[in-house]
Design a protein around this motif. Structure first.
Motif, PDB file in Angstrom:
ATOM      1  N   PRO A   1      30.284 -14.157  35.969  1.00 44.66           N
ATOM      2  CA  PRO A   1      29.946 -14.126  34.301  1.00 44.66           C
ATOM      3  C   PRO A   1      29.261 -14.540  34.481  1.00 44.66           C
ATOM      4  O   PRO A   1      28.302 -16.144  34.687  1.00 44.66           O
ATOM      5  CB  PRO A   1      31.221 -14.640  34.087  1.00 44.66           C
ATOM      6  CG  PRO A   1      32.500 -15.015  34.626  1.00 44.66           C
ATOM      7  CD  PRO A   1      31.314 -15.277  36.638  1.00 44.66           C
ATOM      8  N   THR A   2      27.783 -14.227  33.267  1.00 42.24           N
ATOM      9  CA  THR A   2      26.679 -14.874  32.958  1.00 42.24           C
ATOM     10  C   THR A   2      26.770 -16.492  32.816  1.00 42.24           C
ATOM     11  O   THR A   2      28.087 -16.557  31.694  1.00 42.24           O
ATOM     12  CB  THR A   2      26.004 -14.019  31.997  1.00 42.24           C
ATOM     13  OG1 THR A   2      26.181 -13.464  30.437  1.00 42.24           O
ATOM     14  CG2 THR A   2      25.786 -12.753  32.846  1.00 42.24           C
ATOM     15  N   THR A   3      25.665 -16.883  31.926  1.00 41.53           N
ATOM     16  CA  THR A   3      25.886 -18.749  31.290  1.00 41.53           C
ATOM     17  C   THR A   3      26.374 -18.524  29.738  1.00 41.53           C
ATOM     18  O   THR A   3      26.349 -18.654  29.164  1.00 41.53           O
ATOM     19  CB  THR A   3      24.599 -18.647  31.541  1.00 41.53           C
ATOM     20  OG1 THR A   3      24.114 -19.938  32.572  1.00 41.53           O
ATOM     21  CG2 THR A   3      24.609 -20.213  30.239  1.00 41.53           C
ATOM     22  N   GLU A   4      25.098 -17.176  29.167  1.00 43.77           N
ATOM     23  CA  GLU A   4      25.480 -15.910  28.105  1.00 43.77           C
ATOM     24  C   GLU A   4      27.175 -15.867  27.268  1.00 43.77           C
ATOM     25  O   GLU A   4      27.448 -16.128  26.540  1.00 43.77           O
ATOM     26  CB  GLU A   4      24.285 -15.363  27.697  1.00 43.77           C
ATOM     27  CG  GLU A   4      23.161 -15.696  27.907  1.00 43.77           C
ATOM     28  CD  GLU A   4      22.651 -15.422  28.612  1.00 43.77           C
ATOM     29  OE1 GLU A   4      21.897 -15.926  29.340  1.00 43.77           O
ATOM     30  OE2 GLU A   4      23.096 -15.294  30.221  1.00 43.77           O
ATOM     31  N   TYR A   5      27.427 -15.630  28.662  1.00 38.95           N
ATOM     32  CA  TYR A   5      29.288 -15.386  28.185  1.00 38.95           C
ATOM     33  C   TYR A   5      29.997 -16.394  28.242  1.00 38.95           C
ATOM     34  O   TYR A   5      30.929 -16.270  27.358  1.00 38.95           O
ATOM     35  CB  TYR A   5      29.464 -13.936  29.103  1.00 38.95           C
ATOM     36  CG  TYR A   5      30.785 -13.697  29.371  1.00 38.95           C
ATOM     37  CD1 TYR A   5      31.166 -13.199  28.261  1.00 38.95           C
ATOM     38  CD2 TYR A   5      31.985 -13.990  30.053  1.00 38.95           C
ATOM     39  CE1 TYR A   5      32.682 -12.524  28.196  1.00 38.95           C
ATOM     40  CE2 TYR A   5      33.360 -13.327  30.431  1.00 38.95           C
ATOM     41  CZ  TYR A   5      33.891 -12.868  29.212  1.00 38.95           C
ATOM     42  OH  TYR A   5      34.853 -12.047  28.418  1.00 38.95           O
ATOM     43  N   ARG A   6      29.543 -16.994  29.367  1.00 43.03           N
ATOM     44  CA  ARG A   6      30.675 -18.642  29.823  1.00 43.03           C
ATOM     45  C   ARG A   6      30.286 -19.139  27.661  1.00 43.03           C
ATOM     46  O   ARG A   6      30.994 -20.459  26.983  1.00 43.03           O
ATOM     47  CB  ARG A   6      30.265 -19.057  30.290  1.00 43.03           C
ATOM     48  CG  ARG A   6      30.837 -18.646  31.694  1.00 43.03           C
ATOM     49  CD  ARG A   6      30.638 -19.581  32.940  1.00 43.03           C
ATOM     50  NE  ARG A   6      31.729 -21.061  32.737  1.00 43.03           N
ATOM     51  CZ  ARG A   6      31.487 -22.017  32.673  1.00 43.03           C
ATOM     52  NH1 ARG A   6      30.484 -22.055  33.405  1.00 43.03           N
ATOM     53  NH2 ARG A   6      32.643 -22.849  32.657  1.00 43.03           N
ATOM     54  N   LEU A   7      29.128 -19.265  27.898  1.00 42.76           N
ATOM     55  CA  LEU A   7      28.513 -19.982  26.631  1.00 42.76           C
ATOM     56  C   LEU A   7      29.880 -19.558  25.365  1.00 42.76           C
ATOM     57  O   LEU A   7      30.231 -20.489  24.750  1.00 42.76           O
ATOM     58  CB  LEU A   7      27.185 -20.200  25.630  1.00 42.76           C
ATOM     59  CG  LEU A   7      26.495 -20.829  24.600  1.00 42.76           C
ATOM     60  CD1 LEU A   7      26.842 -22.539  24.395  1.00 42.76           C
ATOM     61  CD2 LEU A   7      25.667 -20.790  24.591  1.00 42.76           C
ATOM     62  N   GLN A   8      29.609 -18.343  25.375  1.00 35.48           N
ATOM     63  CA  GLN A   8      30.200 -17.290  23.684  1.00 35.48           C
ATOM     64  C   GLN A   8      31.511 -17.633  23.909  1.00 35.48           C
ATOM     65  O   GLN A   8      32.477 -18.280  22.998  1.00 35.48           O
ATOM     66  CB  GLN A   8      30.652 -15.820  24.016  1.00 35.48           C
ATOM     67  CG  GLN A   8      29.088 -16.098  23.519  1.00 35.48           C
ATOM     68  CD  GLN A   8      28.980 -14.044  23.436  1.00 35.48           C
ATOM     69  OE1 GLN A   8      29.979 -13.173  24.117  1.00 35.48           O
ATOM     70  NE2 GLN A   8      27.661 -13.560  23.791  1.00 35.48           N
ATOM     71  N   LEU A   9      32.453 -18.417  25.102  1.00 37.05           N
ATOM     72  CA  LEU A   9      33.766 -18.347  25.458  1.00 37.05           C
ATOM     73  C   LEU A   9      33.981 -20.117  25.199  1.00 37.05           C
ATOM     74  O   LEU A   9      35.287 -19.903  24.846  1.00 37.05           O
ATOM     75  CB  LEU A   9      34.431 -17.841  26.374  1.00 37.05           C
ATOM     76  CG  LEU A   9      34.160 -16.693  26.823  1.00 37.05           C
ATOM     77  CD1 LEU A   9      34.817 -16.250  29.010  1.00 37.05           C
ATOM     78  CD2 LEU A   9      34.815 -15.532  25.831  1.00 37.05           C
ATOM     79  N   ALA A  10      33.230 -20.932  24.883  1.00 38.20           N
ATOM     80  CA  ALA A  10      32.949 -22.187  24.835  1.00 38.20           C
ATOM     81  C   ALA A  10      33.968 -23.150  24.172  1.00 38.20           C
ATOM     82  O   ALA A  10      33.245 -22.273  22.536  1.00 38.20           O
ATOM     83  CB  ALA A  10      32.492 -22.920  25.421  1.00 38.20           C
ATOM     84  N   ALA A  11      34.481 -23.506  23.611  1.00 34.10           N
ATOM     85  CA  ALA A  11      35.370 -23.989  23.045  1.00 34.10           C
ATOM     86  C   ALA A  11      35.059 -25.120  22.204  1.00 34.10           C
ATOM     87  O   ALA A  11      35.247 -26.073  21.252  1.00 34.10           O
ATOM     88  CB  ALA A  11      37.152 -24.000  23.253  1.00 34.10           C
ATOM     89  N   ALA A  12      34.631 -26.754  23.077  1.00 37.66           N
ATOM     90  CA  ALA A  12      33.570 -27.267  22.819  1.00 37.66           C
ATOM     91  C   ALA A  12      32.629 -27.567  23.155  1.00 37.66           C
ATOM     92  O   ALA A  12      31.524 -26.133  23.896  1.00 37.66           O
ATOM     93  CB  ALA A  12      34.685 -28.535  23.649  1.00 37.66           C
TER      94      ALA A  12
END
Length: 326
Positions: free
Chosen positions: A70-81
């Motif tokens: 998964p891309t960094t951008e996608y993980r950033l979108q999913l991050a809750a904090a």
């Protein structure tokens, strides 16, 4: 919600390709939050799928997607904090290094089974094969730079198309800049009369993950011959730099943001609206750590103090500062 066991069962046995791919993506996301090697059951599924490509039982394009983190951008979108860019970068590297070392024989078998297809044709089959080759080479070079460089040099030298040459250059610029240097010079010579291809080379240099990207951007900023009125040149250089990761644009000391802001200030004098779209890269501080938020705010504040900016760029600055001050 699905448990890890549920996702592993779907990844291994579901008859629908999309369901299997979604299950694997969720397992990869979980892997980023777990230290050490990826789950053995996930590795077993993926290794079996790699081998199935060699025997012709699975589509290379599908397996390429399964092996893509998964891309960094996608993980950033999913991050809750707050999202740790440095930890993401290191974990991504660790996973690729593990896979490259553990599966070296299987990965090399895929490359041998799927040589770069020639003559080049933009067909679905060739696109899938090239995509899997790109993923495999990316994994291998993370684990063994010295052993993978000859494969990439050979790919570049034998290529009959831009796609293969660009792949080889991108991986070499990221992992073996010295080996990349003569090929970069060759590419520039081959394409001396092809400005769009030269723009592609600029993108590769400016978006490289080594600190050479920052040096390249600094040189462009200092070049009195740089054409700030040519939107494509500006985007190829500075828009690409915004994708250069934690060692360049997202440097913790904020220098990458400041370099980018300087480019925005110069480009805005020539094209307000196009530059405003590029400047949005300075407004994406949501969920980043405090040091990077401060760096982005400082760059936007400096940019807002520059004279002769158009209304579109000023609007981006105002929105960015408002968001970062929340």
């Amino acid at each position: 919600p699905y448990t890890e066991a549920d996702l592993l069962a779907l990844a291994a046995h579901d008859t629908d390709d999309v369901n299997r791919l979604e299950a694997i993506e969720r397992l990869w996301l979980a892997t980023f939050n777990t230290p050490g090697a990826p789950a053995p059951a996930l590795l077993a599924v993926l290794k079996r799928n790699l081998q199935a490509v060699v025997t012709g039982q699975l589509d290379p394009a599908l397996v390429a997607e399964q092996l893509s983190l998964p891309t960094t951008e996608y993980r950033l979108q999913l991050a809750a904090a707050t999202f740790d860019l440095d930890a993401d970068d290191q974990r991504r590297t660790d996973i690729y290094q593990y896979l490259g070392a553990a599966w070296r024989d299987e990965l090399l078998a895929v490359l041998q089974h799927l040589p770069a297809p020639r003559p080049y044709a933009p067909t679905a089959a060739q696109i899938g094969q090239r995509r899997l080759r790109a993923v495999v080479l990316n994994i291998l070079i993370h684990a063994d730079v010295a052993g993978t460089v000859p494969l990439l040099v050979d790919l570049y030298q034998k290529a009959d198309n831009l796609t293969d040459r660009v792949l080889a250059l991108r991986l070499l610029l990221d992992h073996a800049p010295t080996a990349a240097a003569p090929l970069v010079a060759d590419f520039a010579t081959r394409n001396a009369t092809e400005p769009l291809n030269l723009d592609t080379l600029t993108v590769l240099k400016a978006s490289a993950t080594t600190t050479a990207a920052t040096a390249f951007v600094q040189a462009q900023l200092a070049d009195p011959q740089f054409d700030w009125a040519r939107v494509r040149s500006v985007r190829s250089t500075f828009g690409a730099y915004a994708m250069s990761g934690v060692h360049n644009f997202h440097r913790r000391d904020g220098e990458g943001y400041q370099l980018f802001a300087q480019a925005v200030a110069l480009a805005a004098l020539k094209n307000d609206k196009a530059t405003a779209r590029m400047a949005k890269a300075l407004t994406e501080a949501h969920k980043l750590d405090a040091d990077r938020v401060a760096g982005l705010r400082a760059a936007l504040t400096w940019l807002g103090q520059q004279p002769n900016l158009g209304p579109a760029v000023r609007e981006v600055i105002q929105l960015g500062l408002a968001a970062e001050n929340k």
